[in-house]
Enzyme design. Structure first.
Site, PDB file in Angstrom:
ATOM      1  CG  HIS A  13     -18.989   4.866  36.035  1.00 36.94           C
ATOM      2  ND1 HIS A  13     -20.080   4.896  35.197  1.00 36.94           N
ATOM      3  CD2 HIS A  13     -19.279   5.701  37.049  1.00 36.94           C
ATOM      4  CE1 HIS A  13     -20.996   5.712  35.695  1.00 36.94           C
ATOM      5  NE2 HIS A  13     -20.540   6.220  36.812  1.00 36.94           N
ATOM      6  CG  ASP A  62     -19.477   9.793  37.459  1.00 36.26           C
ATOM      7  OD1 ASP A  62     -20.551   9.263  37.163  1.00 36.26           O
ATOM      8  OD2 ASP A  62     -18.753   9.411  38.406  1.00 36.26           O
ATOM      9  CG  ASP A  96     -22.747   5.467  39.487  1.00 36.93           C
ATOM     10  OD1 ASP A  96     -22.886   4.833  40.558  1.00 36.93           O
ATOM     11  OD2 ASP A  96     -22.279   6.612  39.449  1.00 36.93           O
ATOM     12  CG  HIS A 119     -25.290   8.863  36.852  1.00 39.72           C
ATOM     13  ND1 HIS A 119     -24.656   8.531  35.671  1.00 39.72           N
ATOM     14  CD2 HIS A 119     -24.423   8.551  37.838  1.00 39.72           C
ATOM     15  CE1 HIS A 119     -23.464   8.029  35.954  1.00 39.72           C
ATOM     16  NE2 HIS A 119     -23.295   8.038  37.254  1.00 39.72           N
TER      17      HIS A 119
END
Lengths: 989, 989
Positions: B48, B50, B172, B415
């Site tokens: 994941h 970001d 997430d 996000h």
């Protein structure tokens, strides 16, 4: 177990006869030697993989116990190989065979072939190649040689000569021993690099540009022992800001100009500065940059990706006039470049002990840390050498079993193993592995005695031989209450020895010697100080003590039979005194105590020499606990010995003394307090005084760490000079508050004068020499004229901040650990002392191995009819100055033999002369030597094929030596010069 | 720049016409569907990543700023690809195209081919495939679609259809929007998985085994919007103790039985338990285990090596009767297995807001966090849509330049970007990238106007167009003191609009409209509250305000000429009052204030509706600072809104009010204190009331964090019901202290009732509706009947402990950040409100773009002779309920067009009907449409080729829909149903 044996097969199926010979360009031929008109920067990607420290070797290998620390060595090797395959420019070195062997055994044949190609092309190079990166202060030369041989054999068998390590790489050990330099030279190494050097020494060498030198490794072996030695520029890590490992926080290379943090100009400029700074402190147009550190390169692609870019962009600057040429290299290629530079180098004849990393931080505590482990390591080696001999003489060819203990010993040599600088659970793991190796050794012992014990024609199985591992606390449960048992003693030296076995028993026994005679044995109480040691479960209250004279390189069996008839009890004369003055005396020595228990004098009766003692006994230093306000002054800890006060104080104001005299032994038991005692014994006919000490549990209820020393304060006029051995071999002169190669600013008056004592320390004046032999490595020195102090045990409540992260606070049974040990005291004329300490130390180190059995025969007669009770591999006496260092069966017809002259030049009128032996004498019971191939010390190359690089000193001495080409007198008779070790692969026909 | 342009080429040289069609077995055909009689565990290795959070996207990509955190995404992709190559059983998914694109551009052709093969074989699967994993609370649907399209286009161009993402993967984001489900369905996704769900909701769904469901994504689009949705079992990390990432501390697999820590039996047993626990809460014999987390797999070989072993040893147990079958898989393969299971699923029609991770931790603060960034993101999108239109109508084909802003917008949707939940320096980076994208946009704007502005036959270059980026603080330095300048306004909507531009000036100007008439403009002082904003350097004291009526999809130019003759000064009537009661009124509305500055009533004159206000103005909540003693209660922070007290208090006890009335505008300026004010404006003829708020610097000298809301307390009898939009599109009903799908235990009476407001919120009763439109995403709700509150700004001194590690304390010029913004207030009958808020919100969102120039012509006449002052792409009126969502030139003859119906069903009598438009009308100025290919929403597949998986609900409804196969009336005339978006690739002949 099938699996385990399978992976060990390489150890027994390969031989030196047909090494793998690939078409290759490895070795110095594969080296990039840079550009003559540039500053050439050798980038050396590497990893430093402790075979145990904060985690055990297997925890590090698998990367488990990640809550302690993250590394997993399997990932290092996985990813390094992948990264090397990706780009042929890249180079990597690997050092620790304990890890590489674990990894190798889990790889496919495809991967084996890939790695072999990398090795053959010089892209992966094995450096140093020992099983571990051994400690230099607490290790014995026997085990240093063994662990390097273990790694060298693995490499040779799997990769052939391309993988033969060419240099020593001791980047992390905490001080450096001259003996190691000598051994490395004899292993065929062309050089040695390390990272840690005393901070004062470093400053001096930077100022004088002498970080690289020729180290004269031996006072006896001349140029054969010389070794080019380099101190690395930045410890062993990357230059500041250039670490690209996942554990580092330095900036990566960002080479996209469109990215905000694009950093090529800044990074290149910083690198050019770093390179030129190094050039300032070295003398050629080559510098080395180690790119790696502890357990780095777990994700090697990351490291290499950035290094690839760094090299690319730095070299691009040559077009703009940059003087720096940077490329992937290896330490040996850097060494080769230095060699090609044809410079002249300064020399060094002393060693690099002690090591202070920063002011007030003398790493001299680890000379003694974990004294029980240090002794256990010696004990295990003793067994290892014995089982190799037993396996060899029984011709059972069980190297797959002896390997288990060999491997454990290889690990134990690590600089965070026997050094005592690991976490407690890791120390336990080393001990566990040694213990398992010893357990496995019992198979070898039993299989060997199954051949050696039965008389000809007797095919009966032998009674199971077992060890009494707890005999150090006078406990041997299997024989307790037995009607009869045997004690077989294997003497691993090539000279007959006389020893005084002690057998803890629950009743009195009749003891028969190998020819059936009853022995006059003492039956003495086991001292309370022993009986009270926590963990002792034996009910034995007495011990038999007797004199046993063992044949050279062979065994005697003693038969014990319980006395059933009280009449059989022998009431031997025993006199005891309590808290009275007493004198121990035999034919040679007199030891005088006053009624306070103080040792007064030792008198050598023959030589009419008296050494008087002003103080003798157990003392303690307060461990410095560290100040929060002064974090730059490190606490005493596993590494560092930092006493709070420079004076040790007695462990008690008073002592008690009990003297016991029998025909066999006279002894004085001196109890200082409930946790400290010493027992001084003088055996009938002996030239040695034995001192057994028992220390522990060291009390720390007062929240004060304590470091216990034994003190021998004499009237010997030794001045500031004392002598300590290096790794059990040559002895170096030490001078208090003095360093031979720089003006030493004394910042620590006690620990800065501590040196490793692997086997002996002495002081002397014109007439008298007091020599103390130790049963393990200890630290010590001479703090005052006439004084010797030796640190025995340490219990510390703080960590010294150098990484281990635990106070050195060993416990057992919920209390501080109790440790016992032995010193041998020798008092003689200086010119006569070498004979005593050379022979004494060798026998002390290589003791007869006692195994017991419970014979299924009902009587001594039955036993003696069935079994040989005495056997020797030798029929003729061997020269006293020769030691059989290695005797090991490699394959059915192949043996590895190392013999050595163990006297130094000029230390004994007789025995410092060259010796001659006939190796055939060792094989009398085995067969006839058909071929003898002399090898280098690590047994991985015939001496005839060794061609070390030649160096020139500033004094115009060339290091060139035809090291190993001594003529044999005939096929099997060889010469040995003082301190010479010779290694042979012998083929039996 | 050459390099930069080169890597972008793929965006302009590829087209959908000839996708790469490899011989492959990707997609569902490549899935392992397990064994029918076993519990099948789908192991999903993933990472994941970001695209900015604690570090900027490029810092994460390169792995720099390692002192903040270690990850480097380049290493993830490097090592994952290598690990996939090593073992064909392995699978991996990748999600964030912003990173993948960066990596891809740095790879060799060989690596490109390797990756293509992995994709074609289903071993590497792109999931979701947006530029980032977008936020769901603070994003607008326009930008969600754009950022997914950006990623989808990249994947399509490089990999063809094998790389088309098939599912949504929002693991997430902190709450989930129904509109996202609807959009995902329209993107052709077959399912959606996420990790975060309200803790109460999770418990309920575990109890009822409804963690997987059919989400009905739209109240208007029926089955076309249905999406299978699954809540993942363990967030998105590995099951406890099974994380093999270098950042984890779980035990590795140790499969050598000879190793002390051998753990196969324990690990296998633990895994079987973990698998069966999951089986207990799901409904089929398939479960999913996500093996990855934030930035994991930097050293993927490590993760995979252990997973390989785990899978091997777990499956070995099948021979011993184990029911567990485990294998590498992907989320889409897991989804496919569920689909094949032919179960019936429960449905859901509401959304997953708000999200409380644990009791008292409602993640509703980020709805408002960083209000300036949230507005800037909207502003940048406005420009992006305009420059695409300008580029398209000018046919300049400059996608390589528009890409810069597209990319920045793609990142901004992340996000931890527009959400405001990143570290300050990262927020700065997002803003910087948007700013750079806007700067680059000026090239497109100038190149476009160079074609659109000159009159036919005029080849003169146009005066340089520039933005006044600081017009929000009434500052436009380049025009200060200029004798003449032009203002060109591009209307990006397909309907004419009337706006009231404000131009800050240092002197009075004559202003001519496009036909040369002088405009009657106001010349009013710039309010002190604006002039005092820190950072404003303009010397302009006045602003011109005038009414401008712009053509649809075109521009007007207004010519400003400094008044040189004082006679020219127009003395328009301006009345002002201070601290008196005042009434703002126009043809439609009356706004009444008392002499205390309190808003009293708003009256809709035509409808004779009055809304009375009991309280209106700015209030603040005390941020809960966290208790050391109660760490389980989180502080208010970037994510969490946690008020210390549940009542907001007024920012001041008193307020001042200044009213100004002119012909064009009437306004009331209400100043609460030195850091809080609002200005309420009513323009001549307008149906809207504008409220501009200015908040900051929020004082924190008292060490109290403050969260500022605006309160509208009315007498509307709304009960507990209020309405908020989802991502600027459909509106959802909200009920205070209530959740539609579970019995909600109210643990937080304020923040638990906050919802995202992306464009609007309303309350209503039978007669009256108060709708508030916002200029950015904000959070708010209705805490009391008749009340609306909207959070505007937050300044907090503590971190909420959810990772960002910084207090949300924005500053500028050494003080707390000042933020201004605008609300539009609409008061009408409920049945008439949709027309107001739909049209109003769309125009508010897609505002005309003002560019200025300093013409090198000396007079208006010269200018008007040379340049067209008004232009429209359209010649006919377009239906008011249709919005041009996308208009973009893909290549010289190719355009991408999205049109949408932006009314919901049944909300307006007229405009909730289907609409019909002729797309050819849009291309009037360009050419004739030769071909129209209707595509799915992300423009990466013809709708005719989309075949989504069918699902069955518990109510026996099949999700099957012939989604996109609506008949066109003829070639270019299309129908649009309420809330329908249609996407076309159009070829011009």
């Amino acid at each position: 177990m099938i699996k385990f044996c399978a992976v060990l097969l390489f150890l027994v199926t390969q031989s030196l006869a047909a090494p793998y010979k690939p078409p290759n360009s490895c070795g110095y031929d594969s080296c990039n030697l840079g550009k003559p008109d540039k500053l050439n920067v050798h980038i050396v990607p590497h990893t430093h993989d402790d075979v145990g420290w904060l985690k055990t070797v297997d925890q590090y290998y698998y990367g488990s116990r990640r809550e302690i620390c993250k590394p997993g060595v399997q990932y290092i090797l996985d990813s390094v190989i992948a990264a090397l395959v990706d780009n042929p420019d890249r180079r990597f070195i690997y050092v620790e065979m304990a890890f590489f062997w674990r990894w190798w055994n889990q790889q496919t044949e495809d991967m084996h072939n890939t790695v072999k190609q990398l090795v053959n092309e010089g892209r992966l190079e094995f450096i140093s190649g020992g099983w571990s990166m051994h400690d230099e202060a607490a290790t014995h030369y026997n085990s240093i040689i063994d662990q390097h041989t273990l790694g060298a054999e693995f490499l040779h068998d799997q990769f052939g000569d391309c993988a033969r390590p060419k240099i020593g790489w001791q980047i992390d050990p905490f001080g450096h021993s001259r003996e190691v330099a000598s051994l490395f030279a004899q292993m065929g190494f062309d050089g040695l690099f390390f990272g840690r050097i005393d901070f004062q020494d470093r400053v001096k060498r930077i100022e004088t540009r002498t970080l690289e030198m020729i180290w004269k490794g031996s006072a006896n072996l001349d140029r054969q022992s010389w070794l080019f030695t380099g101190v690395l520029p930045t410890g062993y890590g990357a230059p500041p800001t250039f670490c690209y490992d996942m554990m580092c926080s330095d900036p990566p290379i960002i080479d996209d100009e469109n990215v905000e943090d694009y950093n090529i100009p800044e990074r290149v400029a910083a690198f050019l500065v770093a390179a030129n700074v190094e050039a300032e402190i070295y003398t050629t147009n080559h510098v080395i940059m180690t790119m790696g550190s502890d357990f780095q390169n777990q994700n090697a692609y990351m490291n290499f990706k950035n290094l690839d870019k760094l090299i690319h962009y730095v070299n691009l600057q040559q077009a703009n006039g940059s003087n720096v040429n940077v490329f992937y290299s290896t330490p040996s290629c850097y060494l080769y470049a230095l060699n090609k530079a044809e410079k002249e180098w300064t020399t060094k004849t002393d060693d690099f002990f002690p090591y202070a990393s920063v002011p007030f931080a003398y790493w001299t505590g680890y000379f003694t840390s974990r004294p029980a482990l240090k002794r256990y390591e010696r004990y295990a080696n003793n067994i290892l050498q014995v089982i190799r001999q037993l396996d060899g003489f029984s011709q059972n060819n069980q190297r797959n079993i002896t390997f288990v203990l060999s491997e454990a010993m290889g690990l134990a040599q690590h600089h965070d193993a026997v050094s005592g600088t690991e976490k407690q659970h890791v120390a336990n793991d080393y001990a566990q592995r040694l213990s398992e190796g010893i357990d496995r050794s019992m198979e070898v012992i039993n299989d060997a005695y199954a051949k050696l014990l039965p008389k000809e024609g007797q095919t009966t199985s032998i009674p199971h031989q077992f060890l009494c591992s707890y005999s150090n606390i006078s406990e041997c449960l299997p024989i307790e209450g037995q009607k009869q048992f045997t004690l077989t003693l294997w003497n691993p030296t090539i000279h007959p020895v006389t020893i005084y076995p002690r057998v803890p028993v629950t009743q009195q026994y009749l003891i028969r010697d190998p020819v059936g005679n009853l022995i006059s044995a003492e039956y003495l109480p086991i001292p309370d100080t022993t009986k009270n040691i926590p963990g002792r479960t034996s009910t034995a209250q007495y011990q038999h003590i007797f004199q046993a004279s063992l044949p050279a390189l062979g065994y005697n069996t003693y038969y014990f039979e319980a006395k059933t008839n009280t009449k059989e009890f022998e009431h031997k004369k025993v006199t005891t005194t309590q808290n009275q003055a007493c004198i121990l005396q035999n034919q040679h020595l007199r030891v005088v105590f006053d009624d306070q228990g103080d040792l007064q004098t030792i008198v050598n009766l023959e030589k009419n020499l008296t050494v008087s003692f002003t103080h003798q006994g157990l003392y303690w230093y307060t461990s410095f606990p560290g100040y929060k306000e002064l974090p730059e002054i490190h606490a005493s800890g596993a590494y560092v010995f930092q006493p709070f006060f420079s004076t040790a104080v007695p462990v008690s104001a008073r002592r008690s003394i009990n003297c016991t005299k029998t025909d066999t032994v006279q002894k004085a038991s001196i109890v200082f307090n409930e946790w400290a005692s010493q027992e001084i014994s003088l055996f009938n006919g002996s030239l040695q005084i034995e001192l057994e000490w028992t220390v522990g549990p060291i009390p720390v209820d007062d929240n004060i760490g304590k470091e216990i020393i034994i003190l021998y304060d004499t009237n010997i006029e030794s001045g500031s000079t004392y002598y300590t051995d290096a790794n059990g071999r040559e002895v170096l002169q030490r001078i208090r508050d003095y360093r031979p190669t720089w003006h030493y600013v004394v910042d620590e008056p006690v620990s800065g004068n501590y040196y490793p004592i692997n086997s002996r320390i002495w002081i002397r004046d014109h007439d008298r020499q007091l020599t103390i032999l130790t049963d393990r490595s200890e630290g010590g020195g001479s703090m005052r004229d006439g004084s010797i102090e030796i640190m025995l045990h340490r219990r510390i409540l703080h960590d010294d901040g150098f990484g281990v992260g635990e106070p050195l606070n060993e416990t057992a049974y919920g209390k501080g650990l109790v440790v016992t040990g032995k010193h041998i005291l020798l008092v003689d004329r200086p010119e006569d002392s070498a004979l005593l300490h050379r022979v004494g130390a060798q026998q002390f180190f290589m003791q007869p191995l006692a195994t017991y059995s419970l014979p299924n025969t009902s009587s001594y007669t039955n036993y003696s009819n069935t079994y040989l009770q005495s056997w020797s591999a030798l029929s003729d006496a061997m020269p006293l100055n020769v030691h059989l260092l290695t005797f090991e069966q490699l394959s059915p017809k192949q043996y590895l033999v190392r013999v050595e002259h163990y006297f130094e030049l000029n230390e004994d009128k007789t025995y410092s002369q060259a010796a001659t032996i006939d190796l055939q004498m060792l094989f009398k019971s085995i067969g006839t030597i058909g071929a003898m191939n002399e090898l280098i010390l690590t047994a991985n190359l015939p001496v005839s094929e060794l061609h070390r690089l030649d160096w020139m000193t500033k004094d115009q001495e060339s290091s060139h030596a035809d090291m190993f080409h001594q003529n044999s007198l005939n096929a099997t008779i060889i010469n040995l010069n003082p301190m010479q070790i010779r290694t042979f692969q012998i083929t039996i026909v």
